[in-house]
Structure formats: C-alpha cells, structure tokens
Motif scaffolding. Structure first.
Motif, PDB file in Angstrom:
ATOM      1  N   ILE A 139       0.704  -1.189  -0.010  1.00 45.19           N
ATOM      2  CA  ILE A 139       0.042   0.091  -0.009  1.00 45.19           C
ATOM      3  C   ILE A 139       0.738   1.209  -0.051  1.00 45.19           C
ATOM      4  CG2 ILE A 139      -1.710   1.284   1.148  1.00 45.19           C
ATOM      5  CD1 ILE A 139      -2.806  -1.274   2.469  1.00 45.19           C
ATOM      6  N   GLY A 140       0.688   2.009  -0.974  1.00 41.28           N
ATOM      7  CA  GLY A 140       1.400   3.359  -1.021  1.00 41.28           C
ATOM      8  C   GLY A 140       1.091   4.137  -2.108  1.00 41.28           C
ATOM      9  N   ASP A 141       1.756   5.170  -2.724  1.00 45.59           N
ATOM     10  CA  ASP A 141       1.352   5.955  -3.743  1.00 45.59           C
ATOM     11  C   ASP A 141       0.987   5.194  -5.018  1.00 45.59           C
ATOM     12  OD1 ASP A 141       3.916   5.799  -4.531  1.00 45.59           O
ATOM     13  OD2 ASP A 141       4.474   7.728  -3.823  1.00 45.59           O
ATOM     14  N   ARG A 142       1.099   5.883  -6.428  1.00 53.10           N
ATOM     15  CA  ARG A 142       0.990   5.067  -7.581  1.00 53.10           C
ATOM     16  C   ARG A 142       2.224   5.249  -8.117  1.00 53.10           C
ATOM     17  NH1 ARG A 142      -4.083   5.597 -11.959  1.00 53.10           N
ATOM     18  NH2 ARG A 142      -4.250   3.497 -12.198  1.00 53.10           N
ATOM     19  N   SER A 143       3.202   5.419  -7.670  1.00 50.50           N
ATOM     20  CA  SER A 143       4.740   5.565  -8.233  1.00 50.50           C
ATOM     21  C   SER A 143       5.461   4.567  -8.478  1.00 50.50           C
ATOM     22  CB  SER A 143       5.530   6.604  -7.604  1.00 50.50           C
ATOM     23  OG  SER A 143       5.839   5.960  -6.212  1.00 50.50           O
ATOM     24  N   ALA A 144       6.263   4.572  -9.446  1.00 48.02           N
ATOM     25  CA  ALA A 144       7.221   3.348  -9.759  1.00 48.02           C
ATOM     26  C   ALA A 144       7.896   2.937  -8.616  1.00 48.02           C
ATOM     27  CB  ALA A 144       8.384   3.666 -10.734  1.00 48.02           C
ATOM     28  N   ARG A 145       8.081   3.610  -7.343  1.00 47.29           N
ATOM     29  CA  ARG A 145       8.951   3.195  -6.428  1.00 47.29           C
ATOM     30  C   ARG A 145       8.058   1.942  -5.483  1.00 47.29           C
ATOM     31  NH1 ARG A 145      11.024   7.654  -2.233  1.00 47.29           N
ATOM     32  NH2 ARG A 145      12.154   7.988  -4.206  1.00 47.29           N
ATOM     33  N   THR A 146       6.487   2.402  -5.524  1.00 40.76           N
ATOM     34  CA  THR A 146       5.787   1.619  -5.031  1.00 40.76           C
ATOM     35  C   THR A 146       5.621   0.062  -5.599  1.00 40.76           C
ATOM     36  OG1 THR A 146       4.408   3.351  -4.083  1.00 40.76           O
ATOM     37  CG2 THR A 146       3.482   1.079  -3.939  1.00 40.76           C
ATOM     38  N   CYS A 147       5.635   0.205  -6.982  1.00 41.65           N
ATOM     39  CA  CYS A 147       5.495  -0.982  -8.068  1.00 41.65           C
ATOM     40  C   CYS A 147       6.689  -1.647  -7.673  1.00 41.65           C
ATOM     41  CB  CYS A 147       5.441  -0.385  -9.245  1.00 41.65           C
ATOM     42  SG  CYS A 147       5.504  -1.777 -10.371  1.00 41.65           S
ATOM     43  N   ALA A 148       7.774  -0.902  -7.506  1.00 44.48           N
ATOM     44  CA  ALA A 148       9.111  -1.784  -7.151  1.00 44.48           C
ATOM     45  C   ALA A 148       9.202  -2.725  -5.767  1.00 44.48           C
ATOM     46  CB  ALA A 148      10.388  -1.000  -7.202  1.00 44.48           C
ATOM     47  N   ARG A 149       8.640  -1.913  -4.771  1.00 51.67           N
ATOM     48  CA  ARG A 149       8.190  -2.587  -3.480  1.00 51.67           C
ATOM     49  C   ARG A 149       7.394  -3.754  -3.869  1.00 51.67           C
ATOM     50  NH1 ARG A 149       5.340   1.386  -0.108  1.00 51.67           N
ATOM     51  NH2 ARG A 149       5.257  -0.557   1.122  1.00 51.67           N
ATOM     52  N   LEU A 150       6.305  -3.724  -4.646  1.00 50.73           N
ATOM     53  CA  LEU A 150       5.442  -4.851  -4.859  1.00 50.73           C
ATOM     54  C   LEU A 150       6.363  -6.095  -5.420  1.00 50.73           C
ATOM     55  CD1 LEU A 150       2.714  -6.238  -4.903  1.00 50.73           C
ATOM     56  CD2 LEU A 150       2.519  -5.288  -7.274  1.00 50.73           C
ATOM     57  N   TRP A 151       7.157  -5.549  -6.406  1.00 45.19           N
ATOM     58  CA  TRP A 151       8.049  -6.659  -7.116  1.00 45.19           C
ATOM     59  C   TRP A 151       8.887  -7.408  -6.097  1.00 45.19           C
ATOM     60  CZ3 TRP A 151       6.938  -9.477 -11.176  1.00 45.19           C
ATOM     61  CH2 TRP A 151       7.922 -10.281 -11.549  1.00 45.19           C
ATOM     62  N   SER A 152       9.368  -6.557  -5.259  1.00 41.00           N
ATOM     63  CA  SER A 152      10.470  -7.114  -4.321  1.00 41.00           C
ATOM     64  C   SER A 152       9.880  -7.925  -3.326  1.00 41.00           C
ATOM     65  CB  SER A 152      11.078  -5.954  -3.451  1.00 41.00           C
ATOM     66  OG  SER A 152      10.411  -5.336  -2.716  1.00 41.00           O
ATOM     67  N   ARG A 153       8.630  -8.062  -3.144  1.00 40.45           N
ATOM     68  CA  ARG A 153       7.950  -8.734  -2.075  1.00 40.45           C
ATOM     69  C   ARG A 153       7.573 -10.104  -2.679  1.00 40.45           C
ATOM     70  NH1 ARG A 153       4.455  -4.860   2.036  1.00 40.45           N
ATOM     71  NH2 ARG A 153       6.433  -3.607   2.806  1.00 40.45           N
ATOM     72  N   ILE A 154       7.451 -10.231  -3.873  1.00 37.76           N
ATOM     73  CA  ILE A 154       6.966 -11.409  -4.548  1.00 37.76           C
ATOM     74  C   ILE A 154       7.894 -12.501  -4.354  1.00 37.76           C
ATOM     75  CG2 ILE A 154       6.177 -12.439  -6.503  1.00 37.76           C
ATOM     76  CD1 ILE A 154       5.274  -9.822  -7.659  1.00 37.76           C
TER      77      ILE A 154
END
Length: 238
Positions: A139-154
């Motif tokens: 959960i965060g903003d809609r930036s690429a940084r948050t997308c990268a956080r999602l990918w790192s948690r997979i």
C-alpha cells in the motif's frame, strides 16, 4: 445441610476467611496460610479463540469497528489490538502454495484513502492465475517506487514466470527490458482474475468501495485490515 468449601487460589489451603467485596461487588477472601487477598469466585474474563474468530469474521464481512462493537459488546480498542497482534510480523507468503515454472502473475492496483479523500493510497496486488492466491501486496502511492516494492515482495519462485499489468506508466521503469512482462488493456482478459479479486475486496471492505465514505483512521490500520482480508482470501481459494 451441605456446606460448600472453597480453597485459596494461590496455595490451595481451605484456611480462608471472607474479606469484604471488590469494587465490582465480588466476594473477596484472605488466606491465613499464604496471606493472599483474592476474589473468591472470579468470573471468567477475556474471549475464547472461537469468539475472537467469530468477531473478526464479522469485521471482514464489511462490518465497521463501531458496528462490531455494538453487536458483540467488544470495545474498539480490543478489536484493534486483535488486528495488530501477530499480523504485522507474519508475511502472507507463509500461506502460499509452491510456485511452478509456468505460473502467470496478474498485477493491478486500486485506490482508497486514509482519513480524508485528498490523502489517497493505492493497493498494489500480484495475483497468481493458477492458484488465484495473492502472492504479494503493498500500500502506497501510485509511483514506480511502490511498484518496485511490490515486485520485491513477490517470492522468487513466482518472479520467474510470465506477468501482466495494465498500461499505467509506473510499470515501465520496473519492467524495462523484461521480456517476461507485458502491459495489456483491460479488455484483453489477461487481468480478469485480479479484477475479480478487487470486486470481491470491495464487497467485503467498505473502505475500498468507489465513492465510499468509510475511511481508515491510519495507514497502519489500513494495512492490517487489508492483510486480514488477504489471509482469509488466500485460505478460501486453496
């Protein structure tokens, strides 16, 4: 005449005498052997695990904390404590099925807000098409940084296969040059399962409904409530 005998709750001695009443009106005693001052016959306190699960299940079924408090008589602080206890430390990966080589991930995001509409937050989800389980979320903003956080948690095993997302610009920096990732339109059908998950999420959690007035009090509570739903969802689809 039958006379009931009581024993000291500390040492088990029956050499006890009455010693007034507690603030709630319960009879107290004094043990002459160990010196303990206790309530004679205390009422059981707290909730059983079955009662906790029942109350949390009602909370998952789109019930607000105030509604659950009115129905079950449990305080909102107690409900918040149950949500926080143990749920921050345990990753959702513990309940996932093992990844397979041909697994496909569907990535998407939906918005909500904390306290006021101007404070938007986005829930990013990665869902496995084969198992229908949510393998990671942030959960965060809609930036690429948050997308990268999602990918790192997979989990690493799920990162090896094909993945799909929509055309939102934040996916491009994260998956640039990755041939296993494709950006597609909503009408392609490649994101149907994650879209169905969001539909179910909105059914159960009012704070994710479009144009809702139900808001989370804090980002921490939004995360814990979302994690509670994801854990239940992953268990339900297994």
């Amino acid at each position: 005449m039958i006379k009931e005998t009581y024993e000291c709750r500390e040492c088990g001695s029956s050499n006890i005498v009455k010693n007034g009443h507690s603030a709630s009106g319960s009879q107290q005693y004094h043990c002459k052997d160990c010196g303990a001052h206790k309530v004679l016959d205390p009422e059981p306190r707290g909730y059983s695990e079955e009662e906790k699960e029942k109350i949390l299940r009602a909370y998952r079924e789109r019930g607000s904390k105030r509604a659950v408090s009115r129905i079950f008589g449990v305080s909102r602080n107690t409900l918040s404590r149950w949500l926080k206890k143990g749920r921050e430390a345990e990753p959702i990966a513990d309940g996932l099925r093992s990844a397979k080589e041909n697994d496909v991930l569907e990535l998407d995001e939906c918005w909500t807000y904390v306290r006021k509409r101007s404070n938007k937050r986005w829930l990013w989800v990665a869902l496995c098409r084969r198992t229908r389980q949510v393998v990671a979320f942030v959960i965060g903003d809609r930036s690429a940084r948050t997308c990268a956080r999602l990918w790192s948690r997979i989990p690493e095993g799920y990162q090896q296969g094909q993945s799909f997302s929509d055309f939102w610009k934040s996916y491009r920096p994260v998956f640039a040059g990755d041939p296993s990732h494709r950006q597609v339109g909503k009408s392609s059908g490649e994101l149907a399962h994650v879209e169905r998950f969001f539909g179910r999420l909105r059914q159960k959690l009012a704070r994710y409904v479009r144009r809702t007035r139900a808001a989370s009090e804090s980002e921490r509570m939004l995360h814990l409530t979302t994690k509670l739903f994801v854990e239940w969802y992953n268990e339900a689809v297994t």
